[in-house]
Design a protein around this motif. Structure first.
Motif, PDB file in Angstrom:
ATOM      1  N   ASP A  66       0.848  -1.183   0.000  1.00 25.12           N
ATOM      2  CA  ASP A  66       0.000   0.000   0.000  1.00 25.12           C
ATOM      3  C   ASP A  66       0.886   1.236   0.000  1.00 25.12           C
ATOM      4  O   ASP A  66       2.080   1.158   0.274  1.00 25.12           O
ATOM      5  CB  ASP A  66      -0.957  -0.011   1.190  1.00 25.12           C
ATOM      6  CG  ASP A  66      -0.243   0.255   2.502  1.00 25.12           C
ATOM      7  OD1 ASP A  66       0.850  -0.289   2.690  1.00 25.12           O
ATOM      8  OD2 ASP A  66      -0.775   0.998   3.338  1.00 25.12           O
ATOM      9  N   PHE A  85      -6.765  -1.462  -1.393  1.00 18.78           N
ATOM     10  CA  PHE A  85      -6.400  -0.117  -0.958  1.00 18.78           C
ATOM     11  C   PHE A  85      -6.673   0.897  -2.066  1.00 18.78           C
ATOM     12  O   PHE A  85      -6.714   0.550  -3.245  1.00 18.78           O
ATOM     13  CB  PHE A  85      -4.919  -0.064  -0.565  1.00 18.78           C
ATOM     14  CG  PHE A  85      -4.579  -0.951   0.598  1.00 18.78           C
ATOM     15  CD1 PHE A  85      -4.889  -0.574   1.899  1.00 18.78           C
ATOM     16  CD2 PHE A  85      -3.945  -2.163   0.396  1.00 18.78           C
ATOM     17  CE1 PHE A  85      -4.580  -1.388   2.975  1.00 18.78           C
ATOM     18  CE2 PHE A  85      -3.631  -2.996   1.461  1.00 18.78           C
ATOM     19  CZ  PHE A  85      -3.948  -2.609   2.756  1.00 18.78           C
ATOM     20  N   HIS A  87      -4.627   3.063  -3.067  1.00 13.21           N
ATOM     21  CA  HIS A  87      -3.397   3.218  -3.845  1.00 13.21           C
ATOM     22  C   HIS A  87      -2.473   2.062  -3.498  1.00 13.21           C
ATOM     23  O   HIS A  87      -2.062   1.923  -2.343  1.00 13.21           O
ATOM     24  CB  HIS A  87      -2.740   4.553  -3.527  1.00 13.21           C
ATOM     25  CG  HIS A  87      -1.490   4.842  -4.314  1.00 13.21           C
ATOM     26  ND1 HIS A  87      -0.897   6.084  -4.343  1.00 13.21           N
ATOM     27  CD2 HIS A  87      -0.712   4.062  -5.099  1.00 13.21           C
ATOM     28  CE1 HIS A  87       0.180   6.048  -5.102  1.00 13.21           C
ATOM     29  NE2 HIS A  87       0.312   4.805  -5.567  1.00 13.21           N
ATOM     30  N   THR A  88      -2.176   1.222  -4.473  1.00 18.87           N
ATOM     31  CA  THR A  88      -1.285   0.084  -4.284  1.00 18.87           C
ATOM     32  C   THR A  88      -0.116   0.190  -5.254  1.00 18.87           C
ATOM     33  O   THR A  88      -0.324   0.441  -6.446  1.00 18.87           O
ATOM     34  CB  THR A  88      -2.026  -1.248  -4.535  1.00 18.87           C
ATOM     35  OG1 THR A  88      -3.134  -1.348  -3.635  1.00 18.87           O
ATOM     36  CG2 THR A  88      -1.098  -2.433  -4.336  1.00 18.87           C
ATOM     37  N   PRO A 108     -12.122   1.644  -2.378  1.00 21.91           N
ATOM     38  CA  PRO A 108     -11.275   0.672  -1.669  1.00 21.91           C
ATOM     39  C   PRO A 108     -12.007   0.030  -0.501  1.00 21.91           C
ATOM     40  O   PRO A 108     -12.899   0.638   0.102  1.00 21.91           O
ATOM     41  CB  PRO A 108     -10.097   1.518  -1.191  1.00 21.91           C
ATOM     42  CG  PRO A 108     -10.665   2.892  -1.036  1.00 21.91           C
ATOM     43  CD  PRO A 108     -11.680   3.029  -2.142  1.00 21.91           C
ATOM     44  N   GLN A 112      -6.107   3.646   3.998  1.00 17.62           N
ATOM     45  CA  GLN A 112      -4.703   3.735   4.393  1.00 17.62           C
ATOM     46  C   GLN A 112      -4.497   4.839   5.410  1.00 17.62           C
ATOM     47  O   GLN A 112      -5.122   5.893   5.330  1.00 17.62           O
ATOM     48  CB  GLN A 112      -3.820   3.998   3.166  1.00 17.62           C
ATOM     49  CG  GLN A 112      -3.874   2.896   2.134  1.00 17.62           C
ATOM     50  CD  GLN A 112      -3.549   3.408   0.748  1.00 17.62           C
ATOM     51  OE1 GLN A 112      -4.290   4.194   0.173  1.00 17.62           O
ATOM     52  NE2 GLN A 112      -2.432   2.980   0.212  1.00 17.62           N
TER      53      GLN A 112
END
Length: 234
Positions: A66, A85, A87-88, A108, A112
């Motif tokens: 992540d 997530f 943003h991965t 998601p 995060q």
């Protein structure tokens, strides 16, 4: 943008919910004409309402994390992982080249949380403590990735080239590299050991992937290259 989008070198791709999106030397995302890279290496597809990243290659693995660096997984051949997530980051190495792309999700499953920045001086990762010299070694190997802005690809320097950057003898550099990899292997970082308990031949690439995705080193650490130049400690 659809529910899922992939960013590679500033080019954006939007897989549909019905199709299997192939990533490799050939496919929907043609990464690079690299003979070390599988024609089809990774796949992104949606099953039962969940997006999955699958490794359909036979030799290469990928590091998946992540954006905060709080979660990291090593995706070996035949394995798959849910993309949950917003943003991965996905990073992998084929031959001398390391590649990175980012997966963005509008909806998601998990949120995060940013981690507090590390303090100066010795760095602790779990029970592992790294001196500035040991951290500088990691920075020397990860320098091309750290200086690259955004997703894309770069070449990891050889041990000899990284040793020259630090002004160290190659034997000193390799001794410290073995020590750093041993420390991480003992706390469960996979991919640093090969068969028979020996350190893996591609440990430099795996070390860079782990260090960058977990934020063990960041662009803010590039100053260590000058600070530790010629210094023999750690």
């Amino acid at each position: 943008m659809g529910d899922l989008a992939i960013d590679f070198c500033g080019e954006w791709y939007e897989p549909s919910d019905e199709d299997i999106f192939n990533i490799g030397r050939e496919g929907d995302l043609e990464v690079d004409d690299n003979p070390y890279l599988h024609r089809q290496f990774l796949q992104v597809a949606r099953y039962d309402g969940i997006w999955w990243l699958s490794n359909v290659g036979s030799m290469l693995s990928a590091t998946v994390a992540d954006a905060s660096g709080g979660m990291q997984a090593w995706l070996s051949p035949g394995a798959r992982i849910p993309l949950v997530f917003s943003h991965t980051n996905v990073i992998f190495t084929a031959g001398p080249t390391t590649y990175e792309f980012a997966v963005h999700l509008k909806t998601p499953s998990f949120r995060q949380e940013a981690r507090e920045g590390a303090s100066s001086g010795d760095t602790t990762i779990g029970p592992v403590v790294f001196t500035d010299a040991q951290k500088a070694l990691i920075v020397a190997l990860a320098e091309p990735v750290l200086r690259r802005e955004g997703t894309g690809f770069s070449t990891i320097p050889s041990s000899a080239a990284a040793a020259r950057t630090l002004g160290w003898a190659l034997t000193r550099f390799n001794r410290k590299l073995d020590n750093v990899c041993d420390k991480l292997d003992r706390v469960g970082v996979v991919g640093l050991r090969g068969g028979g308990g020996k350190l893996a031949t591609n440990r430099r690439a795996r070390l860079v992937e782990h260090a960058v995705t977990t934020h063990l080193v960041t662009p803010d650490d590039l100053y260590l290259l000058e600070k530790m130049r010629g210094v023999d400690e750690g």
